[in-house]
Write a protein that holds these residues in place. Structure first.
Motif, PDB file in Angstrom:
ATOM      1  N   SER A  85      83.650 -80.515 -27.704  1.00 46.85           N
ATOM      2  CA  SER A  85      82.413 -80.458 -26.914  1.00 46.85           C
ATOM      3  C   SER A  85      81.952 -79.023 -26.671  1.00 46.85           C
ATOM      4  O   SER A  85      80.811 -78.791 -26.291  1.00 46.85           O
ATOM      5  CB  SER A  85      82.610 -81.169 -25.573  1.00 46.85           C
ATOM      6  OG  SER A  85      83.639 -80.528 -24.839  1.00 46.85           O
ATOM      7  N   GLU A  86      82.843 -78.057 -26.903  1.00 46.19           N
ATOM      8  CA  GLU A  86      82.513 -76.645 -26.690  1.00 46.19           C
ATOM      9  C   GLU A  86      82.205 -75.902 -27.991  1.00 46.19           C
ATOM     10  O   GLU A  86      81.999 -74.693 -27.981  1.00 46.19           O
ATOM     11  CB  GLU A  86      83.669 -75.941 -25.967  1.00 46.19           C
ATOM     12  CG  GLU A  86      83.899 -76.458 -24.570  1.00 46.19           C
ATOM     13  CD  GLU A  86      85.089 -75.803 -23.886  1.00 46.19           C
ATOM     14  OE1 GLU A  86      85.541 -74.734 -24.355  1.00 46.19           O
ATOM     15  OE2 GLU A  86      85.574 -76.374 -22.895  1.00 46.19           O
ATOM     16  N   ILE A  87      82.177 -76.630 -29.102  1.00 49.32           N
ATOM     17  CA  ILE A  87      81.883 -76.016 -30.398  1.00 49.32           C
ATOM     18  C   ILE A  87      80.574 -76.592 -30.917  1.00 49.32           C
ATOM     19  O   ILE A  87      80.457 -77.802 -31.139  1.00 49.32           O
ATOM     20  CB  ILE A  87      83.014 -76.287 -31.411  1.00 49.32           C
ATOM     21  CG1 ILE A  87      84.344 -75.724 -30.911  1.00 49.32           C
ATOM     22  CG2 ILE A  87      82.657 -75.706 -32.779  1.00 49.32           C
ATOM     23  CD1 ILE A  87      85.542 -76.092 -31.768  1.00 49.32           C
ATOM     24  N   SER A  88      79.591 -75.732 -31.109  1.00 50.12           N
ATOM     25  CA  SER A  88      78.304 -76.201 -31.627  1.00 50.12           C
ATOM     26  C   SER A  88      78.244 -75.993 -33.142  1.00 50.12           C
ATOM     27  O   SER A  88      79.004 -75.193 -33.708  1.00 50.12           O
ATOM     28  CB  SER A  88      77.146 -75.447 -30.962  1.00 50.12           C
ATOM     29  OG  SER A  88      77.064 -74.122 -31.445  1.00 50.12           O
ATOM     30  N   VAL A  89      77.341 -76.706 -33.762  1.00 49.73           N
ATOM     31  CA  VAL A  89      77.107 -76.516 -35.191  1.00 49.73           C
ATOM     32  C   VAL A  89      76.694 -75.063 -35.434  1.00 49.73           C
ATOM     33  O   VAL A  89      77.091 -74.452 -36.419  1.00 49.73           O
ATOM     34  CB  VAL A  89      76.041 -77.508 -35.706  1.00 49.73           C
ATOM     35  CG1 VAL A  89      75.599 -77.159 -37.123  1.00 49.73           C
ATOM     36  CG2 VAL A  89      76.568 -78.930 -35.647  1.00 49.73           C
ATOM     37  N   GLY A  90      75.941 -74.503 -34.498  1.00 49.19           N
ATOM     38  CA  GLY A  90      75.544 -73.106 -34.608  1.00 49.19           C
ATOM     39  C   GLY A  90      76.740 -72.171 -34.645  1.00 49.19           C
ATOM     40  O   GLY A  90      76.765 -71.211 -35.420  1.00 49.19           O
ATOM     41  N   ASP A  91      77.746 -72.443 -33.806  1.00 50.35           N
ATOM     42  CA  ASP A  91      78.970 -71.625 -33.807  1.00 50.35           C
ATOM     43  C   ASP A  91      79.624 -71.652 -35.187  1.00 50.35           C
ATOM     44  O   ASP A  91      80.057 -70.629 -35.706  1.00 50.35           O
ATOM     45  CB  ASP A  91      79.984 -72.148 -32.779  1.00 50.35           C
ATOM     46  CG  ASP A  91      79.518 -72.043 -31.344  1.00 50.35           C
ATOM     47  OD1 ASP A  91      78.718 -71.138 -31.027  1.00 50.35           O
ATOM     48  OD2 ASP A  91      79.957 -72.882 -30.524  1.00 50.35           O
TER      49      ASP A  91
END
Length: 151
Positions: free
Chosen positions: A72-78
């Motif tokens: 939940s703390e990892i975005s596709v952007g990351d």
């Protein structure tokens, strides 16, 4: 903006890793087999993801890789920034204070480029890995309900 195989394969690999590492670490070879991506290429991608703090490695016989923080703390952007670098569709020196653009005060096209870049950022940062895990589970559930006919 066009993503390279680094971004496309890396995102697939991290989704796979996230889905399969809930109980134990996942090996590069198992991700490779499931995703059809070469082990050597996956190793390069995982190094970048590890350097960005998105995955962690576990040594030993039961070793492998798992997420370094909750999905939940990892975005596709990351993920894409770790693999691709800058995600801006257009680099415009009129949008940055560090860069000097002689026409910045008069150029209105920079507003178009800014909106495009902002839209990309908003889209990729608005999707988290846990959302993709849920979509993966729904897809697998749908696939398991499909009756396959033999001819």
């Amino acid at each position: 903006m066009k993503l390279s195989t680094k971004g496309r394969y890396g995102l697939r690999a991290l989704i796979d890793m996230a889905v399969h590492s809930e109980e134990e670490a996942v090996s590069i070879s198992s991700v490779s087999a499931r995703q059809g991506i070469s082990e050597s290429y996956l190793e390069q991608l995982v190094r970048r993801l590890k350097k960005a703090g998105l995955v962690t490695s576990i040594r030993g016989a039961q070793g492998g890789y798992r997420l370094a923080k909750p999905a939940s703390e990892i975005s596709v952007g990351d993920i894409l920034r770790a693999l691709e670098g800058n995600l801006e569709a257009v680099e415009c020196s009129g949008l940055s204070e560090e860069r000097n653009c002689e026409d910045a005060d008069f150029c209105v096209a920079k507003y178009v480029w800014q909106r495009i870049n902002d839209s990309i950022t908003e889209a990729v940062d608005g999707i988290t890995l846990d959302q993709l895990i849920e979509e993966s589970k729904k897809t697998k559930a749908k696939d398991s309900r499909t009756i396959k006919c033999e001819s």
